[in-house]
Design a protein around this motif. Structure first.
Motif, PDB file in Angstrom:
ATOM      1  N   GLU A  12       0.824  -1.207   0.000  1.00 36.53           N
ATOM      2  CA  GLU A  12       0.000   0.000   0.000  1.00 36.53           C
ATOM      3  C   GLU A  12       0.864   1.266   0.000  1.00 36.53           C
ATOM      4  OE1 GLU A  12      -3.249  -0.546  -0.197  1.00 36.53           O
ATOM      5  OE2 GLU A  12      -2.975  -2.706   0.030  1.00 36.53           O
ATOM      6  N   HIS A  13       0.391   2.274  -0.700  1.00 33.91           N
ATOM      7  CA  HIS A  13       0.983   3.621  -0.668  1.00 33.91           C
ATOM      8  C   HIS A  13       2.472   3.621  -1.008  1.00 33.91           C
ATOM      9  CE1 HIS A  13      -2.837   4.583   1.147  1.00 33.91           C
ATOM     10  NE2 HIS A  13      -2.575   3.818   2.209  1.00 33.91           N
ATOM     11  N   MET A  14       2.837   2.907  -2.030  1.00 34.04           N
ATOM     12  CA  MET A  14       4.230   2.901  -2.475  1.00 34.04           C
ATOM     13  C   MET A  14       4.567   4.195  -3.196  1.00 34.04           C
ATOM     14  SD  MET A  14       5.265  -0.886  -3.910  1.00 34.04           S
ATOM     15  CE  MET A  14       6.871  -0.213  -4.403  1.00 34.04           C
ATOM     16  N   GLY A  15       5.826   4.599  -3.081  1.00 37.30           N
ATOM     17  CA  GLY A  15       6.349   5.722  -3.833  1.00 37.30           C
ATOM     18  C   GLY A  15       7.578   5.265  -4.601  1.00 37.30           C
ATOM     19  N   PHE A  16       8.159   6.160  -5.384  1.00 42.09           N
ATOM     20  CA  PHE A  16       9.340   5.785  -6.151  1.00 42.09           C
ATOM     21  C   PHE A  16      10.531   5.454  -5.238  1.00 42.09           C
ATOM     22  CE2 PHE A  16       6.997   8.047  -9.516  1.00 42.09           C
ATOM     23  CZ  PHE A  16       7.080   7.101 -10.526  1.00 42.09           C
ATOM     24  N   SER A  17      10.475   5.904  -4.013  1.00 37.02           N
ATOM     25  CA  SER A  17      11.553   5.587  -3.066  1.00 37.02           C
ATOM     26  C   SER A  17      11.513   4.132  -2.621  1.00 37.02           C
ATOM     27  CB  SER A  17      11.469   6.501  -1.842  1.00 37.02           C
ATOM     28  OG  SER A  17      10.232   6.329  -1.175  1.00 37.02           O
ATOM     29  N   ASN A  18      10.383   3.445  -2.886  1.00 34.99           N
ATOM     30  CA  ASN A  18      10.233   2.045  -2.456  1.00 34.99           C
ATOM     31  C   ASN A  18      10.430   1.038  -3.582  1.00 34.99           C
ATOM     32  OD1 ASN A  18       7.536   3.596  -0.940  1.00 34.99           O
ATOM     33  ND2 ASN A  18       9.252   2.832   0.297  1.00 34.99           N
ATOM     34  N   VAL A  19      10.700   1.491  -4.791  1.00 31.99           N
ATOM     35  CA  VAL A  19      10.707   0.577  -5.931  1.00 31.99           C
ATOM     36  C   VAL A  19      11.902  -0.378  -5.927  1.00 31.99           C
ATOM     37  CG1 VAL A  19       9.364   2.138  -7.384  1.00 31.99           C
ATOM     38  CG2 VAL A  19      11.868   2.283  -7.394  1.00 31.99           C
ATOM     39  N   ASN A  20      12.886  -0.113  -5.086  1.00 29.89           N
ATOM     40  CA  ASN A  20      14.027  -1.017  -4.986  1.00 29.89           C
ATOM     41  C   ASN A  20      13.816  -2.128  -3.954  1.00 29.89           C
ATOM     42  OD1 ASN A  20      15.648   0.238  -6.968  1.00 29.89           O
ATOM     43  ND2 ASN A  20      16.276   1.818  -5.499  1.00 29.89           N
ATOM     44  N   ASP A  21      12.644  -2.113  -3.292  1.00 32.99           N
ATOM     45  CA  ASP A  21      12.305  -3.211  -2.387  1.00 32.99           C
ATOM     46  C   ASP A  21      12.139  -4.500  -3.195  1.00 32.99           C
ATOM     47  OD1 ASP A  21      12.270  -1.314  -0.450  1.00 32.99           O
ATOM     48  OD2 ASP A  21      10.090  -1.215  -0.238  1.00 32.99           O
ATOM     49  N   ASN A  36      -3.226 -14.374  -2.642  1.00 30.14           N
ATOM     50  CA  ASN A  36      -4.196 -13.584  -1.874  1.00 30.14           C
ATOM     51  C   ASN A  36      -3.902 -12.102  -2.101  1.00 30.14           C
ATOM     52  OD1 ASN A  36      -5.870 -15.481   0.044  1.00 30.14           O
ATOM     53  ND2 ASN A  36      -3.762 -16.268   0.076  1.00 30.14           N
ATOM     54  N   VAL A  37      -4.302 -11.633  -3.248  1.00 32.65           N
ATOM     55  CA  VAL A  37      -3.951 -10.272  -3.669  1.00 32.65           C
ATOM     56  C   VAL A  37      -5.126  -9.326  -3.446  1.00 32.65           C
ATOM     57  CG1 VAL A  37      -3.143  -8.836  -5.568  1.00 32.65           C
ATOM     58  CG2 VAL A  37      -2.353 -11.213  -5.382  1.00 32.65           C
ATOM     59  N   ARG A  38      -4.891  -8.335  -2.618  1.00 32.97           N
ATOM     60  CA  ARG A  38      -5.889  -7.281  -2.401  1.00 32.97           C
ATOM     61  C   ARG A  38      -5.605  -6.072  -3.285  1.00 32.97           C
ATOM     62  NH1 ARG A  38      -4.008  -8.981   2.378  1.00 32.97           N
ATOM     63  NH2 ARG A  38      -2.742  -7.087   2.617  1.00 32.97           N
ATOM     64  N   SER A  39      -4.326  -5.902  -3.611  1.00 31.43           N
ATOM     65  CA  SER A  39      -3.931  -4.793  -4.488  1.00 31.43           C
ATOM     66  C   SER A  39      -2.650  -5.181  -5.209  1.00 31.43           C
ATOM     67  CB  SER A  39      -3.712  -3.499  -3.689  1.00 31.43           C
ATOM     68  OG  SER A  39      -2.588  -3.629  -2.822  1.00 31.43           O
ATOM     69  N   LEU A  40      -2.430  -4.559  -6.349  1.00 31.18           N
ATOM     70  CA  LEU A  40      -1.227  -4.817  -7.134  1.00 31.18           C
ATOM     71  C   LEU A  40      -0.598  -3.474  -7.514  1.00 31.18           C
ATOM     72  CD1 LEU A  40       0.509  -6.994  -8.654  1.00 31.18           C
ATOM     73  CD2 LEU A  40      -0.856  -6.416 -10.680  1.00 31.18           C
ATOM     74  N   THR A  41       0.714  -3.363  -7.271  1.00 33.45           N
ATOM     75  CA  THR A  41       1.462  -2.183  -7.703  1.00 33.45           C
ATOM     76  C   THR A  41       2.397  -2.594  -8.839  1.00 33.45           C
ATOM     77  OG1 THR A  41       1.381  -1.220  -5.490  1.00 33.45           O
ATOM     78  CG2 THR A  41       3.015  -0.330  -7.008  1.00 33.45           C
ATOM     79  N   ILE A  42       2.308  -1.878  -9.945  1.00 27.24           N
ATOM     80  CA  ILE A  42       3.126  -2.155 -11.130  1.00 27.24           C
ATOM     81  C   ILE A  42       4.129  -1.022 -11.311  1.00 27.24           C
ATOM     82  CG2 ILE A  42       3.111  -2.597 -13.614  1.00 27.24           C
ATOM     83  CD1 ILE A  42       0.168  -3.415 -13.348  1.00 27.24           C
ATOM     84  N   PHE A  43       5.409  -1.361 -11.279  1.00 22.50           N
ATOM     85  CA  PHE A  43       6.459  -0.381 -11.502  1.00 22.50           C
ATOM     86  C   PHE A  43       7.072  -0.603 -12.879  1.00 22.50           C
ATOM     87  CE2 PHE A  43      11.126   0.659 -10.934  1.00 22.50           C
ATOM     88  CZ  PHE A  43      10.959   2.018 -11.175  1.00 22.50           C
ATOM     89  N   ILE A  44       6.921   0.384 -13.755  1.00 23.14           N
ATOM     90  CA  ILE A  44       7.544   0.366 -15.075  1.00 23.14           C
ATOM     91  C   ILE A  44       8.863   1.116 -14.961  1.00 23.14           C
ATOM     92  CG2 ILE A  44       7.267   0.897 -17.520  1.00 23.14           C
ATOM     93  CD1 ILE A  44       5.189  -1.053 -16.447  1.00 23.14           C
ATOM     94  N   GLU A  45       9.966   0.380 -15.044  1.00 19.94           N
ATOM     95  CA  GLU A  45      11.276   0.983 -14.800  1.00 19.94           C
ATOM     96  C   GLU A  45      11.847   1.708 -16.012  1.00 19.94           C
ATOM     97  OE1 GLU A  45      15.633  -0.288 -12.913  1.00 19.94           O
ATOM     98  OE2 GLU A  45      14.005  -1.743 -13.066  1.00 19.94           O
ATOM     99  N   ASP A  46      11.669   1.143 -17.201  1.00 17.59           N
ATOM    100  CA  ASP A  46      12.204   1.771 -18.407  1.00 17.59           C
ATOM    101  C   ASP A  46      11.401   1.305 -19.610  1.00 17.59           C
ATOM    102  OD1 ASP A  46      13.047  -0.847 -18.714  1.00 17.59           O
ATOM    103  OD2 ASP A  46      15.131  -0.437 -18.212  1.00 17.59           O
ATOM    104  N   ASN A  47      11.825   1.727 -20.798  1.00 15.05           N
ATOM    105  CA  ASN A  47      11.126   1.343 -22.023  1.00 15.05           C
ATOM    106  C   ASN A  47      12.074   0.698 -23.023  1.00 15.05           C
ATOM    107  OD1 ASN A  47      12.348   3.601 -23.594  1.00 15.05           O
ATOM    108  ND2 ASN A  47      11.019   4.874 -22.292  1.00 15.05           N
ATOM    109  N   GLN A  48      11.520   0.226 -24.111  1.00 12.47           N
ATOM    110  CA  GLN A  48      12.281  -0.543 -25.090  1.00 12.47           C
ATOM    111  C   GLN A  48      13.389   0.261 -25.751  1.00 12.47           C
ATOM    112  OE1 GLN A  48      11.763  -3.851 -25.819  1.00 12.47           O
ATOM    113  NE2 GLN A  48      10.120  -4.016 -24.316  1.00 12.47           N
ATOM    114  N   GLY A  49      13.133   1.534 -26.025  1.00 14.57           N
ATOM    115  CA  GLY A  49      14.102   2.349 -26.743  1.00 14.57           C
ATOM    116  C   GLY A  49      15.044   3.138 -25.862  1.00 14.57           C
TER     117      GLY A  49
END
Length: 241
Positions: A161-170, A197-210
């Motif tokens: 819950e309530h993730m920020g960009f500071s947590n994406v390295n977890d 048992n998923v109540r929520s899902l956080t998706i982090f897109i780190e970069d793109n193809q190009g």
């Protein structure tokens, strides 16, 4: 003029009918020997045969292409599209540009419109939070985008819950790279034991193809099953009392 048919020679007799083998059906058809002031019907039959052959081959190619596209994005057996179980009031996306928000890629109808997409703003990264109205099991995901600006490195976090960009390295629940086939709709199978048992899902897109500064997502589809019929909104109301 002589016309040869099935080993017979027909003399130049205006109006005489001769049997020849049809190129299409291999059955006898009747034609008229060309005579003065007449047009030979076989010419038109050959044109029609050519026309319908081209149409038939084009139809076969279209059906094969359609089947290939559908098979790459088909819902996995035993799973359902979880779009109906998304709690839209809680969906969030960090670093999205206002004119191209998360709804374009996630909502039914929007995500199937080729003219709509989700787009990053300040840089190439996106952080998407998707809560569900019921507890679900996640099996696979479809994440599509353009060839160059489409997503590449993806990390998934269950029940964070309530993730920020500071947590994406977890440590994520799962991570993977989007391939060219995935960009076109091929599902990515997830580590199923991590999403029971998923109540929520956080998706982090780190970069793109190009490797550019702008990332675009055209579609996000999540497939799985519901654990039970418990409504998460009702559960929250009970916990508040």
């Amino acid at each position: 003029m002589l016309l040869i048919s099935n080993g017979d020679v027909a003399a130049n007799s205006p109006g005489r009918q001769v049997d020849v083998l049809s190129l299409h059906t291999y059955r006898p058809i009747e034609i008229w020997v060309i005579s003065e002031g007449q047009i030979c019907p076989i010419f038109f039959r050959l044109l029609l045969l050519f026309f319908y052959s081209v149409r038939y081959l084009s139809s076969c190619f279209f059906l094969l292409s359609s089947f290939s596209a559908m098979s790459s994005s088909v819902i996995p057996r035993g799973q359902v599209d979880l779009v109906d179980f998304v709690d839209w009031s809680g969906v969030e996306c960090l670093n999205q540009i206002g004119k191209n928000p998360i709804a374009n890629a996630l909502k039914q109808g929007y995500r199937d419109d080729d003219g709509l997409h989700l787009e990053s703003d300040a840089d190439e990264q996106l952080l998407i939070y998707i809560p569900f109205t019921q507890v679900v099991k996640l099996h696979s995901a479809v994440i599509t985008g353009p060839e160059e600006e489409g997503p590449r490195t993806v990390k998934l976090f269950a029940n964070k819950e309530h993730m920020g960009f500071s947590n994406v390295n977890d440590p994520p629940s799962d991570s993977f790279n989007i391939s060219a086939d995935n960009l076109k709709g091929k599902p990515v199978t997830l580590k199923y034991v991590k999403f029971q048992n998923v109540r929520s899902l956080t998706i982090f897109i780190e970069d793109n193809q190009g490797g550019g500064d702008v990332t675009k997502l055209q579609k996000i589809s999540l497939y799985g099953t519901t654990v039970d019929t418990t409504n998460m909104k009702d559960l929250k109301k009970i916990e508040d009392h």
